[in-house]
Design a protein around this motif. Structure first.
Motif, short mmCIF file in Angstrom:
data_model
loop_
_atom_site.label_atom_id
_atom_site.label_comp_id
_atom_site.label_asym_id
_atom_site.label_seq_id
_atom_site.Cartn_x
_atom_site.Cartn_y
_atom_site.Cartn_z
N TYR A 79 0.84 -1.19 0.00
CA TYR A 79 0.00 0.00 0.00
C TYR A 79 0.88 1.25 0.00
N ASP A 80 0.48 2.22 -0.81
CA ASP A 80 1.17 3.51 -0.87
C ASP A 80 0.35 4.51 -0.05
N PHE A 81 0.90 4.92 1.10
CA PHE A 81 0.19 5.85 1.97
C PHE A 81 0.62 7.28 1.69
N ASP A 82 -0.33 8.20 1.79
CA ASP A 82 -0.01 9.61 1.55
C ASP A 82 1.09 10.08 2.49
N ALA A 83 1.04 9.61 3.72
CA ALA A 83 2.11 9.92 4.69
C ALA A 83 2.12 8.84 5.76
N THR A 84 3.28 8.67 6.36
CA THR A 84 3.40 7.81 7.54
C THR A 84 4.14 8.58 8.62
N VAL A 85 3.81 8.27 9.86
CA VAL A 85 4.46 8.91 11.00
C VAL A 85 4.98 7.79 11.90
N ARG A 86 6.29 7.80 12.15
CA ARG A 86 6.90 6.79 13.00
C ARG A 86 7.59 7.48 14.18
N PHE A 87 7.50 6.87 15.34
CA PHE A 87 8.17 7.42 16.51
C PHE A 87 8.31 6.32 17.56
N ASP A 88 9.15 6.58 18.54
CA ASP A 88 9.36 5.65 19.64
C ASP A 88 8.84 6.28 20.93
N VAL A 89 8.19 5.48 21.75
CA VAL A 89 7.76 5.90 23.08
C VAL A 89 8.17 4.81 24.05
N ALA A 90 9.00 5.17 25.01
CA ALA A 90 9.46 4.22 26.03
C ALA A 90 10.01 2.95 25.41
N GLY A 91 10.75 3.11 24.31
CA GLY A 91 11.38 1.97 23.67
C GLY A 91 10.49 1.19 22.73
N MET A 92 9.23 1.58 22.58
CA MET A 92 8.31 0.89 21.68
C MET A 92 8.11 1.71 20.41
N GLU A 93 8.05 1.03 19.27
CA GLU A 93 7.88 1.70 17.98
C GLU A 93 6.40 1.81 17.64
#
Length: 204
Positions: free
Chosen positions: A64-78
């Motif tokens: 799937y081609d997404f318009d945008a993706t947002v990735r981040f880590d919180v307390a060591g979890m992706e």
């Protein structure tokens, strides 16, 4: 504010059509959507926040081609947020929200957001509220502030809105209200990242 629960599925959800649509170009729309999610970097204990346009992700049933993706880590979890941006004039139908929900399940993301310049139909809003899909409609800051003169209301110009400190563009997100059949509307703007965090980030 009344919900759209008791309206026909193809009726426009009143909560999503309170303000005029924004007058903006596709390029301005794309920049605004990106700025919304980039502003999350200033909230909570996020690390390595990355916003990518048109990322292709392979799921269990295809790519799937997404318009945008947002990735981040919180307390060591992706965490992964999927973003679909619709610069449309016609109201968004339930089917578009359902497809986004299916994509979320396929790629194993934690959240999906549909940002639109058009209002949402009642069925689209109800499905999103039931399945945790975030919906955002985009309008202009000047449309959210009315001035009255000699008993008549008028809309600010962009220059006048800037003098009041209003942002050019704002979004509105939706969640269930405190009373049955109601919808809470929350301002979505890079100037108010804490509200974005409530809707898009995992609770801690």
């Amino acid at each position: 504010m009344p919900d759209a629960v008791n309206q026909p599925d193809d009726a426009i959800a009143r909560a999503t059509s309170h303000y005029q649509p924004a007058q903006l170009s596709p390029a301005e729309f794309e920049l605004f959507v990106a700025s919304l999610f980039e502003s999350l970097a200033s909230t909570r204990a996020l690390s390595e926040l990355r916003v990518e346009n048109h990322e292709v992700i392979r799921g269990v049933d295809g790519a799937y081609d997404f318009d945008a993706t947002v990735r981040f880590d919180v307390a060591g979890m992706e965490f992964l947020i999927l973003v679909e941006a619709k610069c449309h004039r016609n109201p968004i139908k339930r089917e578009l929200v359902q497809v986004l929900h299916q994509k979320l399940q396929s790629v194993g993301a934690q959240k999906a957001v549909l940002v639109s310049t058009a209002p949402f139909q009642s069925g689209a809003l109800e499905f999103a509220l039931a399945h945790g899909i975030a919906l955002v409609t985009v309008t202009e800051g000047r449309f959210t502030y009315e001035t009255k003169s000699a008993g008549r209301s008028s809309v600010l110009s962009r220059a006048e809105a800037a003098a009041y400190g209003l942002p050019i563009f704002v979004g509105h997100g939706y969640s269930r209200g405190d009373s049955p059949g109601s919808v809470r509307v929350t301002v979505m703007s890079p100037e108010y990242p804490e509200y974005l965090a409530e809707h898009f980030l995992p609770s801690q």
